[in-house]
Enzyme design. Structure first.
Site, PDB file in Angstrom:
ATOM      1  CG  ASN A  11      -1.816   1.137   1.354  1.00  0.00           C
ATOM      2  OD1 ASN A  11      -1.398   2.258   1.096  1.00  0.00           O
ATOM      3  ND2 ASN A  11      -3.050   0.913   1.736  1.00  0.00           N
ATOM      4  CG  ASP A  13      -2.959   4.637   0.850  1.00  0.00           C
ATOM      5  OD1 ASP A  13      -3.017   4.477  -0.379  1.00  0.00           O
ATOM      6  OD2 ASP A  13      -3.807   4.188   1.646  1.00  0.00           O
ATOM      7  CG  HIS A  14       0.960   6.141   4.884  1.00  0.00           C
ATOM      8  ND1 HIS A  14       0.094   7.155   5.245  1.00  0.00           N
ATOM      9  CD2 HIS A  14       0.363   4.985   5.255  1.00  0.00           C
ATOM     10  CE1 HIS A  14      -0.969   6.625   5.842  1.00  0.00           C
ATOM     11  NE2 HIS A  14      -0.833   5.320   5.852  1.00  0.00           N
ATOM     12  CG  HIS A  47      -8.017   4.106   1.340  1.00  0.00           C
ATOM     13  ND1 HIS A  47      -8.127   3.946   2.706  1.00  0.00           N
ATOM     14  CD2 HIS A  47      -9.253   4.485   0.911  1.00  0.00           C
ATOM     15  CE1 HIS A  47      -9.373   4.220   3.081  1.00  0.00           C
ATOM     16  NE2 HIS A  47     -10.064   4.557   2.012  1.00  0.00           N
ATOM     17  NE  ARG A  49      -9.057   8.503   4.829  1.00  0.00           N
ATOM     18  CZ  ARG A  49      -9.394   7.653   5.807  1.00  0.00           C
ATOM     19  NH1 ARG A  49      -8.752   6.513   5.937  1.00  0.00           N
ATOM     20  NH2 ARG A  49     -10.354   7.933   6.646  1.00  0.00           N
ATOM     21  NE  ARG A  53      -7.227  11.322   6.008  1.00  0.00           N
ATOM     22  CZ  ARG A  53      -7.710  10.740   7.105  1.00  0.00           C
ATOM     23  NH1 ARG A  53      -6.941   9.927   7.794  1.00  0.00           N
ATOM     24  NH2 ARG A  53      -8.925  10.983   7.529  1.00  0.00           N
ATOM     25  CG  HIS A  54      -3.335   9.077   1.886  1.00  0.00           C
ATOM     26  ND1 HIS A  54      -4.220   8.419   1.071  1.00  0.00           N
ATOM     27  CD2 HIS A  54      -3.509   8.562   3.131  1.00  0.00           C
ATOM     28  CE1 HIS A  54      -4.884   7.532   1.784  1.00  0.00           C
ATOM     29  NE2 HIS A  54      -4.489   7.597   3.048  1.00  0.00           N
ATOM     30  CD  GLU A  74      -7.016  -0.232   1.184  1.00  0.00           C
ATOM     31  OE1 GLU A  74      -7.131   0.837   1.800  1.00  0.00           O
ATOM     32  OE2 GLU A  74      -6.219  -1.102   1.496  1.00  0.00           O
ATOM     33  CB  THR A 105      -9.350   1.792   7.486  1.00  0.00           C
ATOM     34  OG1 THR A 105      -8.903   2.512   6.350  1.00  0.00           O
ATOM     35  CG2 THR A 105     -10.725   1.228   7.221  1.00  0.00           C
ATOM     36  CD  GLU A 155      -7.161  -5.939   3.323  1.00  0.00           C
ATOM     37  OE1 GLU A 155      -7.538  -5.493   2.221  1.00  0.00           O
ATOM     38  OE2 GLU A 155      -6.293  -5.393   4.028  1.00  0.00           O
ATOM     39  CG  HIS A 192      -5.124  -1.648   9.722  1.00  0.00           C
ATOM     40  ND1 HIS A 192      -5.514  -0.607   8.912  1.00  0.00           N
ATOM     41  CD2 HIS A 192      -4.853  -1.109  10.926  1.00  0.00           C
ATOM     42  CE1 HIS A 192      -5.503   0.511   9.610  1.00  0.00           C
ATOM     43  NE2 HIS A 192      -5.094   0.234  10.832  1.00  0.00           N
ATOM     44  N   GLY A 193      -1.703  -2.604  10.010  1.00  0.00           N
ATOM     45  CA  GLY A 193      -0.784  -2.598  11.140  1.00  0.00           C
ATOM     46  C   GLY A 193       0.273  -3.687  11.102  1.00  0.00           C
ATOM     47  N   GLY A 214       1.293  -1.409   4.300  1.00  0.00           N
ATOM     48  CA  GLY A 214       1.635  -0.083   3.819  1.00  0.00           C
ATOM     49  C   GLY A 214       2.523   0.720   4.745  1.00  0.00           C
ATOM     50  CG  HIS A 215       2.265   3.594   8.750  1.00  0.00           C
ATOM     51  ND1 HIS A 215       3.078   3.335   9.833  1.00  0.00           N
ATOM     52  CD2 HIS A 215       2.143   4.942   8.685  1.00  0.00           C
ATOM     53  CE1 HIS A 215       3.416   4.485  10.400  1.00  0.00           C
ATOM     54  NE2 HIS A 215       2.853   5.474   9.718  1.00  0.00           N
TER      55      HIS A 215
HETATM   56  N1  PXP Z   1      -5.843  -2.900   4.234  1.00  0.00           N
HETATM   57  C1  PXP Z   1      -6.776  -1.938   4.300  1.00  0.00           C
HETATM   58  C2  PXP Z   1      -8.161  -2.259   3.862  1.00  0.00           C
HETATM   59  C3  PXP Z   1      -6.464  -0.643   4.757  1.00  0.00           C
HETATM   60  O1  PXP Z   1      -7.415   0.293   4.812  1.00  0.00           O
HETATM   61  C4  PXP Z   1      -5.128  -0.374   5.117  1.00  0.00           C
HETATM   62  C5  PXP Z   1      -4.758   0.992   5.576  1.00  0.00           C
HETATM   63  O2  PXP Z   1      -4.986   1.890   4.559  1.00  0.00           O
HETATM   64  C6  PXP Z   1      -4.174  -1.393   4.985  1.00  0.00           C
HETATM   65  C7  PXP Z   1      -4.562  -2.664   4.575  1.00  0.00           C
HETATM   66  C8  PXP Z   1      -2.733  -1.174   5.266  1.00  0.00           C
HETATM   67  O3  PXP Z   1      -2.539  -0.881   6.597  1.00  0.00           O
HETATM   68  P1  PXP Z   1      -1.117  -0.392   7.072  1.00  0.00           P
HETATM   69  O4  PXP Z   1      -0.844   0.892   6.365  1.00  0.00           O
HETATM   70  O5  PXP Z   1      -1.276  -0.246   8.540  1.00  0.00           O
HETATM   71  O6  PXP Z   1      -0.134  -1.458   6.687  1.00  0.00           O
END
Ligand code: PXP
Length: 246
Positions: A11, A13-14, A47, A49, A53-54, A74, A105, A155, A192-193, A214-215
């Site tokens: 991901n 996004d960041h 994603h 949004r 924002r990104h 996303e 999210t 997911e 996520h995370g 992602g992050h």
């Molecule tokens: N999956 C989904 C559906 C998300 O919304 C996100 C965060 O945008 C991620 C995965 C990735 O999460 P992270 O950036 O914490 O790895």
């Protein structure tokens, strides 16, 4: 025998978060996507949004044109987002809940509450050949309903697992939801995370075929570079699946 290969979607996004801090052109998330693909990412996730924002609309258009692996868009269930998906035809759309005030999210899609809207969105996307995934909490009712509304994949939200290191229950919930999803015939993804430090136990769940990260990768890239950050997560995933032999 090692477990089946698990896909890594990065991901980006960041990368856009950093660019938007100055409202400029760099760093470009589309260029980052190319680096991730060369480092072994099986797909790119972005994603869009509602508050932009990104990731911006133009990023999605460029990603749709340049991603050589698979693009996973996303987005929330809104007419605008669904129309964009119908126009750009990413390989996959992951439907997520969205609240403007949230930092990220925070929970899975409430499929029970929004069943009609989720079903309509899934039907609409599938009509144009887009693979659909629903971002849900690892909860039995949500898994069953995701199957009932016709989604191709779920997911599983790994946030609770990631935020409670050492706690057995969140991992068990992911395992049970993954088993149920696969039994129903759903493809099972998770995310996520997740990071190089905590991905192992989730990567080792046999039914999970795809992770979205992602992050942690973008953050780690500041220290070791994006290519190396993708590769070390890939290695951690492979190691976990290799170690978890039948
Ligand atoms: N999956 C989904 C559906 C998300 O919304 C996100 C965060 O945008 C991620 C995965 C990735 O999460 P992270 O950036 O914490 O790895």
């Amino acid at each position: 025998m090692a477990l089946r290969y698990q896909r890594l979607y990065v991901n980006i996004d960041h990368v856009a978060t950093l660019r938007q801090a100055r409202r400029g052109r760099t760093p470009d998330p589309v260029a980052a996507a190319t680096v991730c693909e060369r480092a072994g990412a099986d797909g790119i996730t972005a994603h869009l949004r509602e508050d932009r924002r990104h990731i911006q609309d133009d990023d999605i258009t460029r990603l749709a044109a340049t991603v050589t692996t698979l693009l996973n868009l996303e987005c929330a269930i809104t007419d605008d987002m669904l129309r964009l998906a119908e126009t750009l035809r990413p390989a996959q759309v992951t439907l997520v809940p969205e609240r403007r005030e949230e930092i990220t999210t925070e929970g899975g899609l409430d499929v029970v509450r929004h069943e009609t809207a989720v079903r309509a969105a899934v039907t609409r996307l599938k009509q144009v050949g887009i693979r659909t995934s629903l971002f849900i909490d690892p909860d039995e009712a949500a898994v069953r309903l995701s199957h009932a509304v016709g989604a191709d994949a779920i997911e599983l939200h790994t946030g609770t697992y990631a935020h409670h290191p050492g706690s057995a229950a969140p991992l068990q919930a992911l395992r049970s939801a993954a088993t149920l999803g696969a039994t129903l015939g759903l493809a099972v993804h998770a995310g996520h995370g997740l990071s190089v430090d905590n991905v192992g136990p989730v990567a080792a769940i046999p039914e999970i075929e795809e992770l979205n990260i992602g992050h942690a990768i973008v953050g780690r890239a500041i220290f070791i570079g994006l290519d190396a950050a993708v590769r070390e997560v890939r290695e951690a995933m492979d190691e976990a699946r290799e170690a978890d032999r039948f």
